[in-house]
Write an enzyme that holds these catalytic residues in place. Structure first.
Site, PDB file in Angstrom:
ATOM      1  N   THR A  35       1.011   8.196   6.737  1.00 46.57           N
ATOM      2  CA  THR A  35       0.740   6.768   6.746  1.00 46.57           C
ATOM      3  C   THR A  35      -0.393   6.435   7.688  1.00 46.57           C
ATOM      4  OG1 THR A  35       1.716   4.604   7.241  1.00 46.57           O
ATOM      5  CG2 THR A  35       2.520   6.459   8.508  1.00 46.57           C
ATOM      6  N   ASN A  89      -7.096   5.434  -0.842  1.00 41.17           N
ATOM      7  CA  ASN A  89      -7.046   6.502   0.150  1.00 41.17           C
ATOM      8  C   ASN A  89      -6.088   7.620  -0.235  1.00 41.17           C
ATOM      9  OD1 ASN A  89      -4.906   4.598   0.558  1.00 41.17           O
ATOM     10  ND2 ASN A  89      -4.460   5.607   2.491  1.00 41.17           N
ATOM     11  N   ASP A 126       3.282   7.949   1.142  1.00 32.92           N
ATOM     12  CA  ASP A 126       2.800   6.862   1.987  1.00 32.92           C
ATOM     13  C   ASP A 126       4.001   6.027   2.422  1.00 32.92           C
ATOM     14  OD1 ASP A 126       1.110   5.177   3.310  1.00 32.92           O
ATOM     15  OD2 ASP A 126       0.499   4.048   1.536  1.00 32.92           O
ATOM     16  N   THR A 178       3.862   2.256   3.585  1.00 27.06           N
ATOM     17  CA  THR A 178       3.852   0.849   3.223  1.00 27.06           C
ATOM     18  C   THR A 178       3.864   0.660   1.718  1.00 27.06           C
ATOM     19  OG1 THR A 178       2.610   0.362   5.232  1.00 27.06           O
ATOM     20  CG2 THR A 178       2.626  -1.325   3.513  1.00 27.06           C
TER      21      THR A 178
END
Length: 993
Positions: A592, A679, A304, A306
């Site tokens: 992302t 997620n 990911d 962030t």
């Protein structure tokens, strides 16, 4: 391996050899206890990280507002939410007043999402509109950060977006061809499916089809060794014409045990535990002992963005001032620290400025030297700021920049301060406003300083998601004049502007000028920046704190002062970590939920994709960056036909990530997935190694992972990979060490079948307890020492090992046979020389059971063989510190400084545990040979004299043979690149920066 040991234990007890059976029982119990204890402690560690709940909700039922447990919320309920609330279910909003929700737990993005109840999606389908773009919905488990709202419950429980993620993790997909239906494979499909399911069940029970590659390899090794042990037992029985008295049974058991490395499980488990402890010191918690071994074979990391690759904090990176240029912030190590990094100004084309200067903000003396630096302001002292001294004393801040800073600092609710006790900068407020406020502090134009100098707020028009802007009205110090300061979305603010610029450079806005501003905005956005417009207005003298003036009457006829580009910076270690991954043959993929432009810009900055995609073939360049809708819209065959799997996928949904993992598996990749949000959980579970974030990670993500980064630092993954590779290399070394001794023992014992005494029974060259002593004590501690070897200097310059081949490469097998043959031959020749060369060949009677005068020669030969085999095994541990380098030149760089033998001593003493294991193991031979009672009754040997010369001489012969084989491998390049994963293709290499 445990099952093999259980069978060996049962056989030992079956022939009433309780000592041998007891030792094997102790090993089994030790392995089980160590494994259980470490797994238990890992789960305890994870329990302390769990935090995910939505305890209550405010609902309207029958026109009455009431608070109920969030689990009792039902579809159709009207739910009221306010700042700090956790959304109890998926809501379709019908009222949203400045409502913003933090959906990081669902989308992975740090920036709060502004909600609009009347958002229109009539021309878009669900696939085109990702979860993060459905701004008329509020999702379960997200939190409200600003505003208020009301919505109707649309989905609850497992039907919510977060519930779908949890549900996708619960079910297990069957392997291909396991269906029992004739519709899926014809009339024989039920039989075929039943057979494959039965094999899956058997394989799972035996450990052949589940677990990491190393676990599967060890299971196969265990059963292969069990089969060999049975074959050897049959050979022993056959030689004795299947006349199996106790002595023959003991010989058969000894031969079977000789081929089984009894200490392998203990050595492997303890080595894993030590590695797990090392990783804890590196901020990594291992939930499964096998994760370290698996991590060493990772070929792809799906991460990911962030909070993982980036800091999860905003920083103002670019500021465009019309007719002045672009101010850029560079090298900032702390988004909250205005003294961190440097500011440079690139004059706008056509201006009188001709150069760009970099200024380090931390160097106050250098900043104050205005004769050499004119691109960044000097710093004022804290006392100046506190006293409200005018920032105009700074000659480097021009009127255009000053006007921009006034608007940016005052139209802002964030605070920035330095904690003198902790010596750290502290911030409060929205990340976007914090970033802007920190930028103003770089020039000593902070909000507090300005208000202390006389600026007084008269009114505020808060940010409204419907107009996407915020405005404040301030009174100018010492005057009655009032000024409106505005910031917001570029398109919304620009529509309210009549002029651009400040002072003498101000010009009336035209269609062409507006296009130039929008082009500048697009240029900043293409760099991955979130762009805001900063403006000011006049004619607001009638506005005061108690007036009821509408914002539409105030926010008009504005002057655009500039654009601010905000950036979520990568972690400082990320670029180096990505670079090390490339050097190590590992591909990093960014998956992302962010905007494609932002994702691509971050990926370029950290080195995931080339900065110039135009230099690549068109088809390859197009495959590197894709959106989730593009990727999800492709079939598996279309994905497999891509020249390279995407290195960046934007606007990711959970299914996108799991499809990416599946695509990597189809390309024979061994994938790791890093993530922190809910997620990420399905892909963490689908990946070969799931790596969750400990600080920002959700409970679901941690539960699905194999390991957790306690500092949420992507760079820690590099340390974990290095540790995994070190452990894999060390596992190869001690497996080679243990199996080599087993091969040598088997050769000796099988050849010993030909040494028959007067009764016609075979006389074993090694007694059962000598074998157990060697396997359990002599071999174990050097094997532990090999497991503690440091990582080789080139560990992260080699490609990942091939998980299909695993530990048992052809090089390891060849080495095991060659070294085992040398070991077995040397010990066999020693036995022959003692009995038949110097002795008269008398093997006595019943020498396998007890000592008598007729057995003296056999007992002396056994003692010589025992001492020799012990020393050969110990010396081989030093030889196996490197599988290819000479024992006398293990560290070439050290040999440039030291001469032999000082360099040799330094090499073998570097691993002190291994050094003392070898030394003490060698010394332990003497008491084992000479202690009365212990030697004759237990080990079945007696003290020796001249036979020591044979033991010592065989060491030189063995070392010469090992060095000769290593030299052959190096000279002819045998097995040089064996065991490594396939090298990247030329197209893959072209994707490197």
């Amino acid at each position: 391996m445990i099952l093999v040991l259980v069978l060996a234990m049962a056989l030992s007890y079956g022939v009433t050899d309780y000592i041998e059976g007891g030792v094997i029982t102790a090993v089994i119990v030790l392995n089980v206890l160590i494994g259980f204890y470490q797994e238990f402690r890992a789960e305890q560690k994870m329990d302390s990280l769990r935090s995910l709940s939505a305890p209550s909700a405010v609902v309207i039922r029958d026109g009455t507002s009431t608070t109920i447990p969030s689990g009792e919320v039902a579809p159709g309920d009207i739910v009221m939410v306010k700042p700090g609330d956790t959304i109890p279910a998926d809501l379709r909003l019908f009222e949203a007043m400045n409502l913003e929700c933090d959906e990081k737990i669902l989308t992975g993005e740090a920036a709060p999402v502004a909600k609009e109840a009347d958002a229109e999606f009539s021309n878009k389908n669900e696939l085109e509109t990702g979860v993060g773009d459905r701004i008329n919905m509020a999702y379960a488990s997200s939190t409200v950060t600003r505003g208020r709202g009301r919505g109707v419950v649309a989905f609850t429980g497992m039907y919510t977006e977060i519930g779908k993620i949890a549900e996708s993790m619960q079910g297990k997909k069957r392997k291909p061809n396991r269906s029992m239906s004739r519709k899926h494979g014809g009339t024989i499909q039920p039989v075929k499916g039943a057979g494959l399911r039965t094999w899956d069940s058997i394989g799972k029970f035996l450990g052949l089809t589940v677990g990491t590659p190393l676990q599967k390899k060890l299971s196969k090794l265990a059963y292969a060794l069990l089969f060999c042990a049975l074959i050897l037992a049959l050979i022993v029985f056959g030689v004795n014409k299947f006349n199996v008295p106790k002595e023959v049974a003991i010989y058969a058991i000894s031969t079977g045990i000789a081929i089984i490395p009894e200490s392998l499980i203990a050595v492997l488990t303890i080595t894993m535990v030590v590695g797990m402890t090392q990783m804890r010191r590196r901020k990594v918690v291992i939930r499964q002992l096998s994760a370290l071994e698996a991590l060493g074979g990772v070929t792809n990391i799906c991460s990911d963005k962030t909070g993982t690759l980036t800091q999860g904090q905003m920083v103002t990176r670019k500021v465009w001032i019309p007719r002045v240029g672009v101010y850029s912030v560079q090298g900032s190590e702390d988004a909250a620290n205005p003294l961190s990094g440097s500011v440079s100004r690139d004059p706008e084309s056509g201006s009188s400025e001709k150069s760009t200067d970099d200024v380090t903000l931390e160097d106050q003396e250098r900043l104050s030297d205005s004769s050499t630096k004119n691109s960044s302001p000097s710093r004022k002292s804290d006392s100046d700021e506190k006293s409200g001294a005018s920032s105009m004393e700074n000659p480097n801040v021009g009127p255009e920049l000053e006007a921009f800073l006034h608007s940016t600092a005052l139209c802002n609710l964030a605070t920035v301060r330095k904690d003198e006790q902790e010596k750290q900068w502290k911030t409060t407020g929205d990340p976007t406003e914090v970033a802007l406020q920190v930028f103003t502090h770089r020039f000593d134009f902070g909000k507090v300083a300005l208000e202390q100098s006389g600026w007084r707020q008269c009114a505020e028009f808060p940010f409204d998601s419907s107009v996407k802007r915020m405005s404040v009205v301030y009174t100018v110090p010492g005057q009655s004049k009032k000024i409106l300061f505005t910031k917001g979305a570029v398109e919304r603010v620009l529509d309210l502007c009549t002029h651009v610029g400040h002072g003498s450079d101000q010009e009336e806005i035209t269609a062409a000028l507006k296009d130039r501003v929008l082009d500048r905005m697009n240029a900043l956005a293409d760099q991955g920046l979130r762009v805001l417009a900063i403006a000011r207005g006049s004619n607001v003298d009638h506005v005061d704190q108690h007036s009821d003036t509408n914002r539409e009457d105030v926010e008009k006829d504005l002057t655009l002062l500039g654009l601010a580009g905000l950036y979520d910076p990568p972690r400082l270690e990320t670029k180096d970590a990505v670079s090390q991954c490339k050097t190590a043959g590992i591909r990093v993929h960014m998956l992302t939920g962010d905007h494609p432009g932002t994702a691509a810009a971050i990926a370029k900055e950290v080195g995931i994709i080339p900065k110039n995609l135009g230099s690549l073939p068109k088809e390859l360049a197009e495959s590197l960056v894709k959106t989730a809708s593009e990727f999800d819209g492709m079939t598996d065959s279309e994905i497999d036909s891509l020249p390279s799997l995407p290195l960046v996928i934007a606007r990711c949904a959970p299914d996108t990530k799991t499809r990416m993992i599946a695509a990597l598996h189809r390309r024979q990749g061994f994938a790791a997935m890093t993530g922190d949000g809910v997620n990420d959980a399905p892909s963490l579970k689908a990946a070969d190694v799931g790596i969750a974030m400990g600080m920002a990670g959700s409970d679901v993500a941690k539960g699905a992972s194999d390991m957790v980064l306690t500092d949420d630092n992507f760079a820690s993954i590099v340390s974990a990979i290095e540790e995994g590779r070190r452990m894999f290399s060390n596992i190869q070394k001690f497996v080679l060490h243990l199996l080599t001794s087993n091969v040598g023992e088997v050769i000796l014992l099988i050849a010993g079948l030909g040494f028959q005494d007067e009764s016609g029974f075979s006389v074993f060259p090694l007694s059962p307890l000598q074998i157990l002593w060697i396997n359990m004590l002599t071999s174990s501690f050097p094997a532990f020492g090999l497991g503690r070897e440091k990582a080789a200097p080139d560990t992260m310059r080699r490609p990942p090992h091939d998980n299909k081949k695993g530990v048992f490469t052809w090089q390891i097998v060849a080495d095991m046979l060659v070294y085992g043959f040398l070991m077995g031959t040397c010990t066999l020749l020693t036995f022959v020389v003692v009995v038949y060369g110097v002795g008269d060949g008398n093997l006595g009677r019943d020498c396998n059971a007890s000592y008598s005068d007729s057995c003296r020669l056999v007992f002396r030969a056994r003692a010589a063989v025992f001492a020799e085999l012990t020393w050969l095994i110990l010396v081989s541990a030093w030889e196996f510190k490197s599988i290819r380098r000479s024992m006398f030149r293990l560290a070439p760089e050290r040999h440039d400084r030291l001469r032999f033998p000082a360099s040799f001593v330094a090499d073998i003493y570097e691993n002190r545990f291994l050094f003392w294991a070898v030394v003490l193991g060698a010394i332990s031979v003497f008491p084992a040979v000479y202690i009365p009672g212990l030697n004759t009754s237990v080990f079945k040997h007696i003290g020796i004299g001249w036979e020591w010369a044979l033991a010592f001489g065989s060491i030189a012969v063995f070392v010469a043979g090992v060095e000769a084989w290593k030299a052959v491998k190096r000279s002819f390049g045998l097995f040089e690149n064996e065991g490594a994963a396939a090298a990247p293709s030329l197209e893959d290499e072209n994707t490197d920066v």
